[in-house]
Design an enzyme around this catalytic site. Structure first.
Site, PDB file in Angstrom:
ATOM      1  N   ARG A 238     -35.317  71.941-104.781  1.00  0.00           N
ATOM      2  CA  ARG A 238     -35.915  70.913-103.917  1.00  0.00           C
ATOM      3  C   ARG A 238     -37.393  71.252-103.745  1.00  0.00           C
ATOM      4  NH1 ARG A 238     -30.924  72.247-101.000  1.00  0.00           N
ATOM      5  NH2 ARG A 238     -29.485  70.469-101.023  1.00  0.00           N
TER       6      ARG A 238
ATOM      7  N   ARG B 102     -36.044  68.938-109.145  1.00  0.00           N
ATOM      8  CA  ARG B 102     -36.308  67.585-108.643  1.00  0.00           C
ATOM      9  C   ARG B 102     -37.771  67.539-108.221  1.00  0.00           C
ATOM     10  NH1 ARG B 102     -32.842  65.790-103.647  1.00  0.00           N
ATOM     11  NH2 ARG B 102     -34.279  67.133-102.508  1.00  0.00           N
TER      12      ARG B 102
ATOM     13  N   GLU C  33     -28.677  58.207-107.080  1.00  0.00           N
ATOM     14  CA  GLU C  33     -28.475  58.133-105.642  1.00  0.00           C
ATOM     15  C   GLU C  33     -28.701  56.727-105.106  1.00  0.00           C
ATOM     16  OE1 GLU C  33     -31.164  61.051-104.085  1.00  0.00           O
ATOM     17  OE2 GLU C  33     -32.715  60.511-105.534  1.00  0.00           O
TER      18      GLU C  33
ATOM     19  N   ASN D 277     -25.191  62.876-101.289  1.00  0.00           N
ATOM     20  CA  ASN D 277     -25.557  62.630 -99.890  1.00  0.00           C
ATOM     21  C   ASN D 277     -26.170  61.249 -99.734  1.00  0.00           C
ATOM     22  OD1 ASN D 277     -24.763  65.253 -99.651  1.00  0.00           O
ATOM     23  ND2 ASN D 277     -26.777  66.086 -99.178  1.00  0.00           N
TER      24      ASN D 277
ATOM     25  N   ARG E   6     -26.512  58.742 -92.709  1.00  0.00           N
ATOM     26  CA  ARG E   6     -25.782  59.997 -92.598  1.00  0.00           C
ATOM     27  C   ARG E   6     -26.236  60.837 -91.417  1.00  0.00           C
ATOM     28  NH1 ARG E   6     -28.826  63.979 -95.900  1.00  0.00           N
ATOM     29  NH2 ARG E   6     -30.383  62.898 -97.127  1.00  0.00           N
TER      30      ARG E   6
ATOM     31  N   CYS F 232     -25.117  67.390-107.351  1.00  0.00           N
ATOM     32  CA  CYS F 232     -25.874  68.382-106.596  1.00  0.00           C
ATOM     33  C   CYS F 232     -25.836  68.124-105.100  1.00  0.00           C
ATOM     34  CB  CYS F 232     -27.322  68.438-107.081  1.00  0.00           C
ATOM     35  SG  CYS F 232     -28.230  66.895-106.860  1.00  0.00           S
TER      36      CYS F 232
END
Length: 941
Positions: free
Chosen positions: A674, A710, A803, A826, A837, A874
């Site tokens: 990240r 990423r 995503e 996520n 979330r 991931c």
């Protein structure tokens, strides 16, 4: 001859033990006129002689020869106990009881018909059956070929065969005859100038063989779905009708009545009707069904009933009513011929159902009136001690400890002071003391994340604005504590008002630092933490809380808010502390010192548990510690299933310094670096050389293992203090990820240069976040190609995060161009389910095992593999013990997670059979909710 048929199936039976189950079976036989009440004793006597358990969750209870006088009529009933009943001393659990009332040895005929159930593996479909059709399918019994009025659709406003096909498939799905409208590719066969036909056989989506017809503008399509148990005679008769000249003319004239007559389907279009929602807790089981049948028999004429637009059956037949398998909350529709006594009786039947048919009921609402829409209730509800309270599973592990709820302290101090210079000196001394404490904590910190938090606090106290911000108020006559408190409160409010979640957390850091300085000013100490292991209970965890989360002292964590992907959950998982989140405001009313037991994996906690609960927990803890020890010993062994299928297990990193520990934990690479968190460790945008130094640390630690990076993903709940962004009403749907990078291309270009230069030809895989359309991907990929002209890298892979739902749906298009997909579960989950979330109430519903999310992952895997590309996951789902078998079964090639989970996940994969988890994943895709998927995995494991 006794035979098994759908009419003989009874769903929704419940019993706590075998004696209760035999009582239920006896009542069904009595209600159906097959036996007298005395037959119960015969069933019990048979069980004492020998168990009637056959295997695979099936038993065939029947009476003894002495009980045959209690038999009125020979018959059989198949009764499904959804929760199961322990049937014998060996602990075998029965889900289907095939109870037989026979005056001789007819039960042997049933045994012959159950041959498939005794030789094939049908335990799972028997256990999870939801309808009578499911039971018959599992037992391999021939079904009828379904012909219903609801499956004949006329006046479709199209002449396109494709659209007619979808209309017919949708009709089948609505009647629950197929699981999906996305049936396989087809080739229509022309039966006449006005009618084409598609026949689909033995496809997994087919639940029941049936015919659907969609009639459009001068053209019609007949869709026949047939499985291995189809009634071939009925099917042949249907084909004869479809190919007849009379049916062709009916299609041309759009004459539905004629079509129904030719297919021998009775039309109910002009019948009177009445609908009602079933309120009975256990559904339409034997007692209320008996009452309903008796009430329907009070008038002459036919009365039919259907569940949720399904097939109509006689309301006067108890067996037909029970075969519906109607459950609480479903809509029953009664129909009868118009202008008849039966039609006049419909409202009486509906009213009786509404009142519970002799049972006490709480009536469910078919729809929720606007005035009754629930509001979020922030008022705490008391927690019952000694009883499991369920919350959201956040971090695996069992914990026992005393409750510790940090209390906000109120301190007394003078508001004014006469000597401004003295007060300024006091404040300066207090700030210097806190800085010294922080420097010591940074030096002693064993975790990089904690050191970073203390460093951020230290940086705040080195800010000139902070150092001098209270001076003006002191010069105006305020005391140092009063001026400092007012300044910190004002500064925190200003930070929180920026409308960004990350900056709001920084506001909490400001308050935390301010509190430390205030305590120094007043010569006081912060409340001491409990000496024994404790369970930390807070509304939510803040970055500054990480400092107090020593796993040696913090046994567990409970938060009132948050979801499985919330900041609190991620912190707990990173530190390996058992945690549940989203427990509700009531936990904040617990008293310090009360004993708390929690299971972070199962998602529950108990306040003041019994000695038995504690003993069982300690025993389980010991078992899990042993599991962890064994897993750690094999951490560096590859994750290969028992039948030879390998899955790569990698680490998620937010800090370049953690790469060495990840490799030590068994990581086979980094599946997600990240880089926004790497950027956050700097006080300004890191230049290319600074970034190279950071990335080289990871490459060196990996020693040739792959690094998936990423690129900078900010926006939403992530922001950089030195990169100001305009406030957005919904930042998760705003300028985020690749959208921002394409707006600021130099930011992306410099990062790409730094990554490729740092790699020095080593295994580097770059991926772009928040790709939503092909043009974004191509623009980002073009920038990579541009950088490669100056900084070549022969082995570079370039992929994308999946995503955004639009990209996941079009995975088959992206798969042609990308080198790999990495599924960020996520964000994918929150976007697919439209649930934030981080929402304090709804986040618990944002579960990545929802079938909609799994379907998109499955499509991505299929698309990628078709083009020779790989797929990783991931998100937090990758380390979820319930999710691992499903993800492996879907064919995911790589799972990436926090370092602490790697050894256990690798051990879990090594215990799996790839063929079995493929079948499990297939079942999961057919589920209707995340809860159902989790239950499926729980039962399977």
């Amino acid at each position: 001859m006794l035979s098994i048929s759908i009419d003989n199936v009874r769903m929704q039976a419940t019993a706590q033990n075998k004696d209760e189950a035999l009582q239920v079976l006896s009542e069904i036989l009595v209600a159906d006129g097959l036996a007298s009440a005395d037959y119960l004793q015969g069933l019990k006597d048979r069980e004492t002689q020998s168990s009637t358990y056959l295997g695979q969750g099936i038993a065939i209870p029947h009476g003894t020869p002495n009980s045959r006088e209690s038999i009125k009529n020979t018959g059989v009933r198949l009764v499904h106990f959804a929760d199961g009943v322990v049937w014998n001393a060996a602990g075998d659990v029965v889900y289907l009881a095939v109870v037989i009332a026979a005056k001789s040895d007819e039960h042997l005929q049933i045994l012959q018909q159950l041959t498939k159930a005794l030789t094939d593996d049908v335990a799972q479909p028997i256990r999870t059956a939801k309808t009578a059709e499911d039971i018959i399918a599992a037992l391999g019994v021939r079904r009828e070929f379904v012909l219903q009025e609801a499956l004949i659709t006329t006046n479709c406003q199209t002449a396109a065969v494709d659209e007619l096909y979808l209309q017919a498939a949708a009709s089948l799905k609505k009647q629950r005859l197929v699981d999906s409208v996305f049936l396989p590719k087809y080739q229509p066969t022309r039966l006449s100038e006005a009618l084409s036909c598609v026949v689909i056989e033995n496809h997994d989506a087919i639940k029941t063989s049936a015919l659907a017809v969609a009639v459009g503008e001068l053209q019609a399509l007949a869709l026949i779905v047939a499985n291995q148990t189809a009634d071939k005679v009925a099917l042949a008769g249907v084909l004869d009708v479809l190919m007849s000249e009379a049916f062709t003319q009916a299609v041309k004239q759009n004459d539905k009545a004629a079509m129904l007559a030719l297919l021998n389907i009775e039309s109910y279009a002009n019948w009177a009707s009445a609908s009602v929602v079933l309120p009975n807790k256990h559904g339409l089981h034997a007692r209320p069904a008996t009452a309903l049948a008796e009430l329907a028999k009070q008038v002459t004429g036919e009365i039919l009933v259907a569940v949720e637009d399904g097939e109509y059956v006689s309301a006067k037949s108890l067996t037909k009513l029970l075969s519906l398998g109607a459950v609480r909350g479903q809509r029953l529709t009664f129909i009868a011929k118009a202008d008849s006594d039966a039609a006049n009786h419909l409202q009486t039947l509906a009213a009786a159902v509404s009142e519970g048919l002799g049972e006490e009921v709480n009536k469910p609402a078919a729809t929720l009136p606007s005035a009754a829409v629930p509001k979020l209730n922030r008022e705490p509800i008391s927690i019952e001690h000694g009883v499991r309270q369920y919350a959201i599973s956040a971090s695996q592990g069992l914990a026992i400890g005393e409750a510790y709820l940090p209390k906000q302290q109120q301190y007394q101090y003078p508001m004014t002071a006469s000597d401004a210079g003295l007060e300024i000196d006091k404040l300066h001394t207090a700030i210097m003391a806190v800085k010294a404490d922080l420097q010591g904590l940074i030096a002693d910190s064993k975790r990089v994340q904690i050191a970073q938090i203390f460093s951020a606090h230290l940086a705040l106290l080195e800010d000139d604005e902070v150092l001098t911000g209270a001076n003006a108020a002191i010069n105006d006559g305020m005391s140092a504590p009063a001026a400092w408190s007012a300044f910190i409160e004002q500064l925190a409010k200003a930070q929180a008002s920026l409308g960004n979640a990350l900056l709001a957390e920084r506001a909490q850091d400001i308050k935390d630092v301010g509190q430390k300085v205030l305590l120094k000013l007043l010569g006081k100490q912060a409340d001491s933490l409990p000496d024994s292991p404790y369970v930390l209970i807070k509304e939510d965890l803040l970055p500054s809380d990480v400092a107090m989360l020593d796993p040696a002292r913090v046994a567990g964590i409970i938060t009132a808010t948050g979801g499985a992907s919330s900041h609190s959950a991620i912190i707990a998982r990173a530190l390996g502390i058992a945690a549940v989140v989203g427990a509700g405001e009531a936990v904040l009313q617990l008293n310090n010192g009360e004993q708390v037991l929690l299971d972070g994996g199962e998602g529950w906690f108990v306040v003041n548990p019994s000695d038995e609960m504690v003993a069982q927990c300690q025993k389980t803890q010991q078992h899990r510690r042993e599991q962890k020890r064994l897993a750690a010993e094999q951490a560096h062994a590859p994750a290969i299933t028992t039948d030879g299928h390998r899955v790569e297990v990698a680490a998620n990193l937010g800090n370049v310094g953690d790469a060495t520990a990840a490799v030590a934990n068994g990581a086979e690479g980094v599946g997600l670096l990240r880089t926004e968190l790497v950027f956050m460790s700097h006080q300004e945008i890191p230049d290319i050389e600074t970034q190279i130094a950071d990335y080289e640390q990871v490459f060196d630690a990996l020693a040739g293992k792959p690094l998936v990076v990423r690129v900078l993903d900010i926006g939403g709940d992530k922001a950089l203090p030195y990169l100001p962004m305009a406030a957005e009403e919904n930042p998760f749907l705003g300028l985020r990820g690749i959208r921002l990078l394409l707006e600021q291309p130099e930011l992306l270009r410099n990062q790409l240069i730094a990554l490729i230069r740092a790699a020095k030809g080593r295994d580097l895989r770059i991926m772009f976040p928040m790709i939503g359309c092909i043009s974004q991907w191509r623009a980002a990929r073009a920038m990579v190609d541009e950088v490669l002209t100056d900084y070549p890298h022969e082995a570079l892979q370039v992929g994308m995060m999946l995503e955004v739902p639009s990209a996941a749906v079009l995975a088959h298009q992206f798969a042609k161009e990308v080198d790999f997909f990495s599924v960020g579960t996520n964000d994918l989950t929150q976007y697919v389910l439209a649930i934030d979330r981080g929402h304090p109430v709804l986040s618990k519903q944002a579960d990545g095992l929802h079938p909609s999310v799994l379907t998109l992952i499955n499509q991505a895997v299929q698309a990628a593999h078709a083009h020779g590309k790989w797929v990783g996951v991931c998100g937090e789902l990758a380390a979820d013990a319930k999710a691992v078998p499903i993800l492996v079964g879907l064919g995911v090639d790589e799972l990436s997670m926090s370092g602490g989970a790697i050894a256990l996940v690798k051990a879990q994969i090594r215990s799996l059979d790839f063929g079995q988890v493929q079948a499990l994943a297939k079942q999961a895709l057919a589920c209707q909710s995340a809860e159902e998927v989790r239950q499926l995995v729980g039962e399977w494991s």
